[in-house]
Write a protein that holds these residues in place. Structure first.
Motif, PDB file in Angstrom:
ATOM      1  N   PRO A  20      21.731 -29.447 -49.222  1.00 31.14           N
ATOM      2  CA  PRO A  20      20.538 -28.657 -48.905  1.00 31.14           C
ATOM      3  C   PRO A  20      20.796 -27.151 -48.856  1.00 31.14           C
ATOM      4  O   PRO A  20      19.914 -26.364 -49.184  1.00 31.14           O
ATOM      5  CB  PRO A  20      20.124 -29.193 -47.530  1.00 31.14           C
ATOM      6  N   ALA A  21      22.015 -26.736 -48.469  1.00 25.97           N
ATOM      7  CA  ALA A  21      22.320 -25.299 -48.409  1.00 25.97           C
ATOM      8  C   ALA A  21      22.287 -24.659 -49.787  1.00 25.97           C
ATOM      9  O   ALA A  21      22.157 -23.444 -49.910  1.00 25.97           O
ATOM     10  CB  ALA A  21      23.686 -25.082 -47.781  1.00 25.97           C
ATOM     11  N   LEU A  22      22.392 -25.465 -50.846  1.00 26.32           N
ATOM     12  CA  LEU A  22      22.338 -24.932 -52.211  1.00 26.32           C
ATOM     13  C   LEU A  22      21.094 -25.371 -52.968  1.00 26.32           C
ATOM     14  O   LEU A  22      20.936 -25.038 -54.134  1.00 26.32           O
ATOM     15  CB  LEU A  22      23.574 -25.365 -53.006  1.00 26.32           C
ATOM     16  N   THR A  23      20.210 -26.121 -52.322  1.00 27.02           N
ATOM     17  CA  THR A  23      19.035 -26.602 -53.039  1.00 27.02           C
ATOM     18  C   THR A  23      17.712 -26.271 -52.363  1.00 27.02           C
ATOM     19  O   THR A  23      16.755 -25.925 -53.037  1.00 27.02           O
ATOM     20  CB  THR A  23      19.116 -28.130 -53.250  1.00 27.02           C
ATOM     21  N   THR A  24      17.634 -26.370 -51.053  1.00 26.79           N
ATOM     22  CA  THR A  24      16.336 -26.202 -50.385  1.00 26.79           C
ATOM     23  C   THR A  24      16.309 -25.113 -49.325  1.00 26.79           C
ATOM     24  O   THR A  24      15.261 -24.838 -48.767  1.00 26.79           O
ATOM     25  CB  THR A  24      15.905 -27.528 -49.726  1.00 26.79           C
ATOM     26  N   GLY A  69      25.237  -6.840 -50.105  1.00 30.42           N
ATOM     27  CA  GLY A  69      24.918  -7.546 -51.346  1.00 30.42           C
ATOM     28  C   GLY A  69      24.221  -8.869 -51.091  1.00 30.42           C
ATOM     29  O   GLY A  69      23.329  -9.272 -51.849  1.00 30.42           O
ATOM     30  N   MET A  70      24.606  -9.565 -50.023  1.00 27.79           N
ATOM     31  CA  MET A  70      23.929 -10.811 -49.672  1.00 27.79           C
ATOM     32  C   MET A  70      22.461 -10.559 -49.328  1.00 27.79           C
ATOM     33  O   MET A  70      21.575 -11.303 -49.748  1.00 27.79           O
ATOM     34  CB  MET A  70      24.638 -11.498 -48.495  1.00 27.79           C
ATOM     35  N   LEU A  84      20.615 -19.037 -53.877  1.00 25.98           N
ATOM     36  CA  LEU A  84      21.492 -19.715 -52.930  1.00 25.98           C
ATOM     37  C   LEU A  84      22.935 -19.778 -53.435  1.00 25.98           C
ATOM     38  O   LEU A  84      23.875 -19.612 -52.657  1.00 25.98           O
ATOM     39  CB  LEU A  84      20.952 -21.115 -52.635  1.00 25.98           C
ATOM     40  N   ILE A  85      23.109 -20.001 -54.714  1.00 23.14           N
ATOM     41  CA  ILE A  85      24.471 -20.013 -55.270  1.00 23.14           C
ATOM     42  C   ILE A  85      25.086 -18.622 -55.176  1.00 23.14           C
ATOM     43  O   ILE A  85      26.256 -18.468 -54.836  1.00 23.14           O
ATOM     44  CB  ILE A  85      24.464 -20.562 -56.709  1.00 23.14           C
ATOM     45  N   THR A  86      24.291 -17.594 -55.454  1.00 19.55           N
ATOM     46  CA  THR A  86      24.785 -16.217 -55.336  1.00 19.55           C
ATOM     47  C   THR A  86      25.201 -15.917 -53.898  1.00 19.55           C
ATOM     48  O   THR A  86      26.258 -15.321 -53.656  1.00 19.55           O
ATOM     49  CB  THR A  86      23.711 -15.217 -55.798  1.00 19.55           C
ATOM     50  N   LEU A  87      24.385 -16.336 -52.934  1.00 19.80           N
ATOM     51  CA  LEU A  87      24.728 -16.120 -51.528  1.00 19.80           C
ATOM     52  C   LEU A  87      26.016 -16.849 -51.156  1.00 19.80           C
ATOM     53  O   LEU A  87      26.859 -16.309 -50.425  1.00 19.80           O
ATOM     54  CB  LEU A  87      23.579 -16.574 -50.624  1.00 19.80           C
TER      55      LEU A  87
END
Length: 111
Positions: A20-24, A69-70, A84-87
């Motif tokens: 979920p941290a990378l999808t929603t 940057g985040m 989310l992937i960038t973060l």
């Protein structure tokens, strides 16, 4: 009845890329954890700058730039998964820079 494989994709939440941290997620959690990591990193790096000014101070600056940057990435990247992937990548870089800076400064202080 269909003969071929189903076209609907089953989600497997045990895979790292399906978490979920990378999808929603909205990305707020990444910013909170990034700010906490930056605070801990600065609490370690800034006292080290008394021993050797150049490297720990530069590491602290890079950590702050990655945190900024985040924030920019969360506001500027419209696609959720890409954001989310960038973060996550920026968070990982922040941890890597902090650890590498501390290890190099400690090694230099010993030698």
């Amino acid at each position: 009845m269909t003969d071929g494989p189903s076209t609907t994709r089953q989600r497997d939440e045990t895979k790292v890329t399906e978490q979920p941290a990378l999808t929603t997620s909205t990305g707020r959690e990444w910013l909170i954890l990034g700010a906490l990591l930056a605070a801990v990193s600065l609490a370690v790096l800034l006292p080290l700058s008394g021993m050797r000014v150049d490297l720990p101070a530069a590491g602290a600056g890079v950590v702050l730039l990655l945190l900024i940057g985040m924030g920019v990435a969360r506001a500027a990247i419209p696609r959720r998964r890409a954001r989310l992937i960038t973060l996550a990548v920026l968070f990982g870089l922040m941890a890597l820079v902090s650890l590498a800076t501390v290890l190099i400064a400690a090694t230099a202080a010993l030698g």
